[in-house]
Design a protein around this motif. Sequence first.
Motif, PDB file in Angstrom:
ATOM      1  N   MET A   1       0.764  -1.270   0.034  1.00  0.00           N
ATOM      2  CA  MET A   1       0.006  -0.034   0.040  1.00  0.00           C
ATOM      3  C   MET A   1       0.824   1.276  -0.062  1.00  0.00           C
ATOM      4  O   MET A   1       0.446   2.361  -0.538  1.00  0.00           O
ATOM      5  N   MET A   2       1.940   1.198   0.924  1.00  0.00           N
ATOM      6  CA  MET A   2       2.715   2.387   1.001  1.00  0.00           C
ATOM      7  C   MET A   2       3.479   2.743  -0.532  1.00  0.00           C
ATOM      8  O   MET A   2       3.657   3.719  -0.804  1.00  0.00           O
ATOM      9  N   ILE A   3       3.799   1.658  -1.032  1.00  0.00           N
ATOM     10  CA  ILE A   3       4.645   1.906  -2.515  1.00  0.00           C
ATOM     11  C   ILE A   3       3.421   2.487  -3.531  1.00  0.00           C
ATOM     12  O   ILE A   3       3.958   3.650  -4.314  1.00  0.00           O
ATOM     13  N   LYS A   4       2.274   2.118  -3.628  1.00  0.00           N
ATOM     14  CA  LYS A   4       1.202   2.828  -4.369  1.00  0.00           C
ATOM     15  C   LYS A   4       0.938   4.130  -3.950  1.00  0.00           C
ATOM     16  O   LYS A   4       0.800   5.191  -4.788  1.00  0.00           O
ATOM     17  N   PHE A   5       1.046   4.531  -2.471  1.00  0.00           N
ATOM     18  CA  PHE A   5       1.009   5.856  -2.011  1.00  0.00           C
ATOM     19  C   PHE A   5       1.855   6.760  -2.401  1.00  0.00           C
ATOM     20  O   PHE A   5       1.663   7.840  -2.860  1.00  0.00           O
ATOM     21  N   LEU A   6       3.143   6.290  -2.387  1.00  0.00           N
ATOM     22  CA  LEU A   6       4.313   7.135  -2.752  1.00  0.00           C
ATOM     23  C   LEU A   6       4.253   7.288  -4.319  1.00  0.00           C
ATOM     24  O   LEU A   6       4.671   8.472  -4.977  1.00  0.00           O
ATOM     25  N   LYS A   7       3.867   6.189  -5.088  1.00  0.00           N
ATOM     26  CA  LYS A   7       3.563   6.493  -6.394  1.00  0.00           C
ATOM     27  C   LYS A   7       2.746   7.531  -6.827  1.00  0.00           C
ATOM     28  O   LYS A   7       2.903   8.364  -7.744  1.00  0.00           O
ATOM     29  N   GLU A   8       1.481   7.350  -6.016  1.00  0.00           N
ATOM     30  CA  GLU A   8       0.338   8.600  -6.285  1.00  0.00           C
ATOM     31  C   GLU A   8       0.911  10.166  -6.006  1.00  0.00           C
ATOM     32  O   GLU A   8       0.436  10.871  -6.823  1.00  0.00           O
ATOM     33  N   TYR A   9       1.853   9.948  -5.156  1.00  0.00           N
ATOM     34  CA  TYR A   9       2.077  11.590  -4.557  1.00  0.00           C
ATOM     35  C   TYR A   9       3.390  11.827  -4.525  1.00  0.00           C
ATOM     36  O   TYR A   9       4.072  12.698  -3.868  1.00  0.00           O
ATOM     37  N   VAL A  53       0.179  11.478   7.090  1.00  0.00           N
ATOM     38  CA  VAL A  53      -0.512  10.569   7.705  1.00  0.00           C
ATOM     39  C   VAL A  53      -2.189  10.564   7.445  1.00  0.00           C
ATOM     40  O   VAL A  53      -2.666   9.617   7.039  1.00  0.00           O
ATOM     41  N   TRP A  54      -2.833  11.844   7.365  1.00  0.00           N
ATOM     42  CA  TRP A  54      -3.897  11.984   6.928  1.00  0.00           C
ATOM     43  C   TRP A  54      -4.129  11.617   5.357  1.00  0.00           C
ATOM     44  O   TRP A  54      -5.136  10.838   5.077  1.00  0.00           O
ATOM     45  N   LEU A  55      -3.311  11.966   4.576  1.00  0.00           N
ATOM     46  CA  LEU A  55      -3.517  11.808   3.250  1.00  0.00           C
ATOM     47  C   LEU A  55      -3.227  10.194   3.037  1.00  0.00           C
ATOM     48  O   LEU A  55      -3.907   9.677   2.207  1.00  0.00           O
ATOM     49  N   PHE A  56      -2.389   9.639   3.914  1.00  0.00           N
ATOM     50  CA  PHE A  56      -2.326   7.911   3.723  1.00  0.00           C
ATOM     51  C   PHE A  56      -3.567   7.410   4.044  1.00  0.00           C
ATOM     52  O   PHE A  56      -3.978   6.446   3.095  1.00  0.00           O
ATOM     53  N   PHE A  57      -4.076   7.750   5.106  1.00  0.00           N
ATOM     54  CA  PHE A  57      -5.372   6.802   5.537  1.00  0.00           C
ATOM     55  C   PHE A  57      -6.557   7.342   4.425  1.00  0.00           C
ATOM     56  O   PHE A  57      -7.117   6.289   4.240  1.00  0.00           O
ATOM     57  N   HIS A  58      -6.549   8.617   3.836  1.00  0.00           N
ATOM     58  CA  HIS A  58      -7.500   8.458   2.961  1.00  0.00           C
ATOM     59  C   HIS A  58      -7.219   8.118   1.791  1.00  0.00           C
ATOM     60  O   HIS A  58      -8.044   7.572   0.897  1.00  0.00           O
ATOM     61  N   PHE A  59      -6.024   7.835   1.268  1.00  0.00           N
ATOM     62  CA  PHE A  59      -5.493   7.035   0.158  1.00  0.00           C
ATOM     63  C   PHE A  59      -5.902   5.636   0.194  1.00  0.00           C
ATOM     64  O   PHE A  59      -6.579   4.920  -0.549  1.00  0.00           O
ATOM     65  N   LYS A  60      -5.672   5.026   1.608  1.00  0.00           N
ATOM     66  CA  LYS A  60      -5.904   3.832   1.714  1.00  0.00           C
ATOM     67  C   LYS A  60      -7.467   3.472   1.800  1.00  0.00           C
ATOM     68  O   LYS A  60      -7.776   2.405   1.354  1.00  0.00           O
ATOM     69  N   ARG A  61      -8.169   4.426   2.300  1.00  0.00           N
ATOM     70  CA  ARG A  61      -9.769   4.193   2.176  1.00  0.00           C
ATOM     71  C   ARG A  61     -10.322   4.326   0.751  1.00  0.00           C
ATOM     72  O   ARG A  61     -11.138   3.280   0.312  1.00  0.00           O
ATOM     73  N   LYS A  62      -9.593   5.180  -0.058  1.00  0.00           N
ATOM     74  CA  LYS A  62     -10.155   4.924  -1.532  1.00  0.00           C
ATOM     75  C   LYS A  62      -9.799   3.996  -2.020  1.00  0.00           C
ATOM     76  O   LYS A  62     -10.504   3.362  -2.863  1.00  0.00           O
ATOM     77  N   GLN A  63      -8.607   3.218  -1.818  1.00  0.00           N
ATOM     78  CA  GLN A  63      -8.147   1.821  -2.432  1.00  0.00           C
ATOM     79  C   GLN A  63      -9.176   0.818  -2.160  1.00  0.00           C
ATOM     80  O   GLN A  63      -9.375   0.044  -2.737  1.00  0.00           O
ATOM     81  N   GLU A  64      -9.572   0.789  -0.549  1.00  0.00           N
ATOM     82  CA  GLU A  64     -10.284  -0.191  -0.441  1.00  0.00           C
ATOM     83  C   GLU A  64     -11.824  -0.424  -1.034  1.00  0.00           C
ATOM     84  O   GLU A  64     -12.481  -1.113  -1.234  1.00  0.00           O
TER      85      GLU A  64
END
Length: 312
Positions: A1-9, A53-64
């Motif tokens: 998930m973290m790799i996807k997050f870093l690629k996104e932002y 932190v806020w952006l990661f949890f928001h991103f994680k929720r969107k991915q789910e």
Amino acid sequence: MMIKFLKEYTGWYLVYFIIGISIVVLFLLYQLPFDFLLQSLFFTSILLAIWTVWLFFHFKRKQEIIENFTGEIKGTELNLPSDLAYLALLEREKEASNALILAYKSRENEWQSVVKMWSHQMKVPLAALSLMSQTNQLSQTEVNHQLLRLDNYMTNLLNYMKLSNQTSDFRFEMIEVRELIVDLVKKYRSQFLQKELSLDIKGEWQVKSDRKWLSFALSQVIDNAIKYSQNKKSIIIHLENGVTIIDQGIGILPEDLPRLFDEGFTGYNGREHQKASGFGLYLTKRVLTQLALSIDISSQIDQGTQVRVWKK
């Protein structure tokens, strides 16, 4: 998930890194106190960490939500303009897919009805041939008649398939319609003889059309004229600015006339005499429409039917 997050932002953190380097360079150039630089970097780093932190949890929720997508989006996680644009696109694709699936299902149901009706019609001549064989009462005329019926039903099904799949190959040429009529009369010769029908062909008509498909359409009309004609009567064919086929048959009920070209419609006479397949006139209408020809039917009970085909 973290790799996807870093690629996104990645772009955002790259911008922050460039801004940080720029601030360091400015501090060095203007020889500003280094404590101010550390405090600035520390303060912005804390803001960046909180935002991350806020952006990661928001991103994680969107991915789910996307990974567990079932056709409906609940919640407010996907509310950015780009998200809404993608959702609108998905909705349009969903509607298009549903329409396509509905069309396929409808077509499948039509095909099932066609095959059922066609198989039922095929049983009649097959049963007649089987009975003649079992009783050793094989009449050459009757056998030819039943074989012709089988051939007509098979031709109707194949042409129905071609028209449904839009695979019709039209080749237009000038045609002497009288020659087509004569060939069709030869084809149905045994049926004319069986019912002792007389035939009168009058006039000439030339038209630019497809020979094979026009012959098929006219064969359906002539076949009906023979089937529903009374014994020892006559069929008249006029060729003048079109084809007019007149029989002295049982006629058609007035309430059935508007629906004669509907798919699968047999009418009262077709059901009563168990002769109609419900495809002959339907296919005739479709073929003639594609040939830019018109067809009209008028009839009176116990007096006969008149069918006219002409160039629009």
